[in-house]
Design an enzyme around this catalytic site. Structure first.
Site, PDB file in Angstrom:
ATOM      1  N   GLU A 174       0.837  -1.210   0.000  1.00  0.00           N
ATOM      2  CA  GLU A 174       0.000   0.000   0.000  1.00  0.00           C
ATOM      3  C   GLU A 174       0.872   1.261   0.000  1.00  0.00           C
ATOM      4  O   GLU A 174       0.759   2.128   0.866  1.00  0.00           O
ATOM      5  CB  GLU A 174      -0.989  -0.004   1.169  1.00  0.00           C
ATOM      6  N   GLU A 297      -4.939  -8.635  -0.353  1.00  0.00           N
ATOM      7  CA  GLU A 297      -5.794  -8.283   0.789  1.00  0.00           C
ATOM      8  C   GLU A 297      -7.225  -8.174   0.297  1.00  0.00           C
ATOM      9  O   GLU A 297      -7.503  -7.370  -0.604  1.00  0.00           O
ATOM     10  CB  GLU A 297      -5.347  -6.967   1.436  1.00  0.00           C
TER      11      GLU A 297
HETATM   12  O1  AHR Z   1      -5.475  -5.771   6.846  1.00  0.00           O
HETATM   13  C1  AHR Z   1      -5.420  -4.600   7.574  1.00  0.00           C
HETATM   14  C2  AHR Z   1      -4.714  -3.469   6.851  1.00  0.00           C
HETATM   15  O2  AHR Z   1      -5.462  -3.099   5.728  1.00  0.00           O
HETATM   16  C3  AHR Z   1      -3.357  -3.771   6.265  1.00  0.00           C
HETATM   17  O3  AHR Z   1      -2.343  -3.658   7.193  1.00  0.00           O
HETATM   18  C4  AHR Z   1      -3.216  -2.744   5.207  1.00  0.00           C
HETATM   19  O4  AHR Z   1      -2.375  -3.146   4.167  1.00  0.00           O
HETATM   20  C5  AHR Z   1      -4.639  -2.481   4.776  1.00  0.00           C
HETATM   21  O5  AHR Z   1      -4.937  -1.151   4.699  1.00  0.00           O
END
Ligand code: AHR
Length: 495
Positions: A174, A297
């Protein structure tokens, strides 16, 4: 309206990469500490510090790949703090997640051991946001170099003679947000630089994953592909299903009204559009689809359970989460030409978890059961499906009532997974299984469902939501006639 589905058992569309069933475990809340790592001296039964009950449960669902150490944590993590004698390891503050002390007892050696015990591939996410090129480069040397070098020698001193096999490496996380708040042009340049020093030592060949877009930031994908496509093997994408607003209130995991069921399904289905549009951009630079889309994710994100640390992201998990998981897998399967890995966030005690723990107690969530029901699709051949779906209507809006995907495994068994996302109505389906149905056809199935939208498992009642034998299928006129209860996920096996 009836749902009509044709599964062409003789038209295959490529392999469903088993890594679509990947996981993500971050140093966040009680995911790593307590959820996985309890330490060798714990009264909770463990193997070299890793709790046995969680290990056994994860082995059962055949976790193929595990991403670690973050997430946002990855861009604050300095791996050298997490190797060597545990009592000497640096204690730091986990500034991103709850401001708690991170004692670094779970580091590289412990993570690699976990992957060995699970028989899964490690996927390590490196630090671009606050780490140096040298630090990243030395981590790869530490893990994978066989000969004599400062890092390989240090690994040996720390008790591991042989290098590990490391396939998947992420260059930051991210980087548009917690990983450095960068512009895509800037990150693309950093990606080019950092990845240069992620070396392949000996026979170890690293699959390099560039930090990808947030949701529908198509410009990010465009800039990364344009400027670095030839230097990457994978490009990530993050998308969470949040019924409400990220900042103003995401919605409760358990205590939610009907319209939040509907909106959750609608937002989960949005994944299909995101994959299609990001893929179209990737196709421009990579028409042969060499570069995998790595959705590292995904999952539901609700308000934390009342009374828990807001920085720990602990939420309960209901039959609604089971539907979200099932419909995501159907989408991922149907994009198997581009989607090569996904990692649900997260494995234990965080967001859409498989497993919840409370001290020595452990329960399996409805999401876990969907992973179990769908594991038959891992590495199977995707089958061509044509469908016309009935409508799921709510408050003047319409969604398809059912989602589906099908595959054929090495033994020739066809598996069909179906989700009825409608919270009120049964779905009636005619399923024409071309090339399979005959007099000897044997169809069996498993279902997960409930009468109540917020049914979930608790430590007191751990088996409220669990899979059962599916009896709503009959073979009629060479077709399958199927009745899916409201809010159900079904996997059929046709032999
Ligand atoms: O999964 C929780 C968080 O969500 C992670 O650390 C991040 O990459 C995303 O914003």
């Amino acid at each position: 309206m009836k749902n009509n589905v044709i599964v062409n058992a003789d038209i295959t569309k490529g392999k469903i990469n088993k890594n679509i069933y990947g996981h993500f475990a971050e140093h966040l809340g009680r995911c790593i500490y307590e959820g996985i790592w309890v330490g060798e001296d714990s009264s909770i039964p463990n193997t070299k510090g890793i709790r046995n009950d969680v290990l056994a449960a994860l082995k059962n669902i055949k976790v193929p790949v595990l991403r670690w150490p973050g997430g946002c944590f990855a861009d604050e993590y300095h791996w050298k703090d997490g190797v060597g004698p545990r009592e000497n390891r640096k204690r730091m503050v986990n500034t991103h997640w709850g401001g708690v002390v991170e004692n670094n007892h779970f580091g590289t050696h412990e993570f690699m051991l976990l992957c060995e015990l699970l028989d899964c591939e490690p996927y390590i996410c490196g630090n671009v946001g606050s780490g140096t090129v040298q630090e990243m480069s030395e981590w790869v040397e530490y893990m994978t170099f066989e000969g004599e070098s400062p890092m390989a020698n240090w690994r040996r001193e720390n008790g591991h003679d042989e290098p590990w096999k490391l396939k998947y490496f992420g260059v930051g996380n991210e980087n548009w947000g917690c990983g450095g708040n960068m512009r895509p042009e800037y990150y693309a340049d950093l990606y080019r630089r950092y990845q240069t020093y992620v070396r392949n030592y000996g026979g170890n060949k690293i699959y390099k994953i560039a930090g990808g877009a947030n949701v529908d930031d198509y410009n990010w994908t465009e800039v990364l592909m344009k400027n670095a496509h030839w230097l990457m093997d994978g490009l990530s994408l993050h998308y969470y299903t949040i019924p409400g607003d990220f900042w103003l209130g995401k919605g409760s995991a358990i205590d939610f009204p009907e319209d939040e069921w509907f909106i959750t399904m609608k937002k989960a289905l949005h994944m299909d559009e995101l994959i299609t549009k990001h893929s179209t951009i990737m196709d421009k630079y990579d028409p042969d689809k060499r570069i995998g889309m790595i959705i590292d994710e995904w999952g539901t994100w609700f308000d934390v359970e009342p009374g828990t640390n807001p920085g720990f992201l602990y939420q309960q998990n209901t039959i609604r989460d089971a539907l979200v998981a099932g419909l995501h897998f159907n989408i991922f399967h149907n994009h198997a030409d581009r989607v090569q890995m996904t990692n649900i966030a997260q494995t234990v005690n965080v967001l859409q978890a498989m497993i919840l723990t409370e001290g020595e107690k452990m329960i399996l969530t409805p999401t876990y059961h969907v992973f179990d029901m769908y594991k038959v699709h891992q590495d199977a051949e995707l089958l061509a499906v044509d469908s016309t779906f009935g409508s799921y209507e709510y408050n003047g809006e319409t969604l398809p009532q059912v989602t589906v995907s099908a595959s054929k495994n090495a033994e020739g068994i066809v598996h069909i997974s179906l989700c009825n996302i409608d919270h009120q109505n049964e779905a009636v389906l005619d399923l024409d299984l071309r090339g399979v149905i005959g007099v000897d056809t044997n169809v069996t199935g498993t279902i997960i469902t409930s009468d109540s939208m917020n049914a979930h498992n608790t430590f007191e009642q751990p088996e409220v939501v669990k899979p059962a034998t599916f009896t709503g299928v009959t073979v009629e006129n060479n077709k399958l006639a199927i009745k899916l209860p409201a809010m159900s996920v079904v996997t059929l096996a046709v032999k």
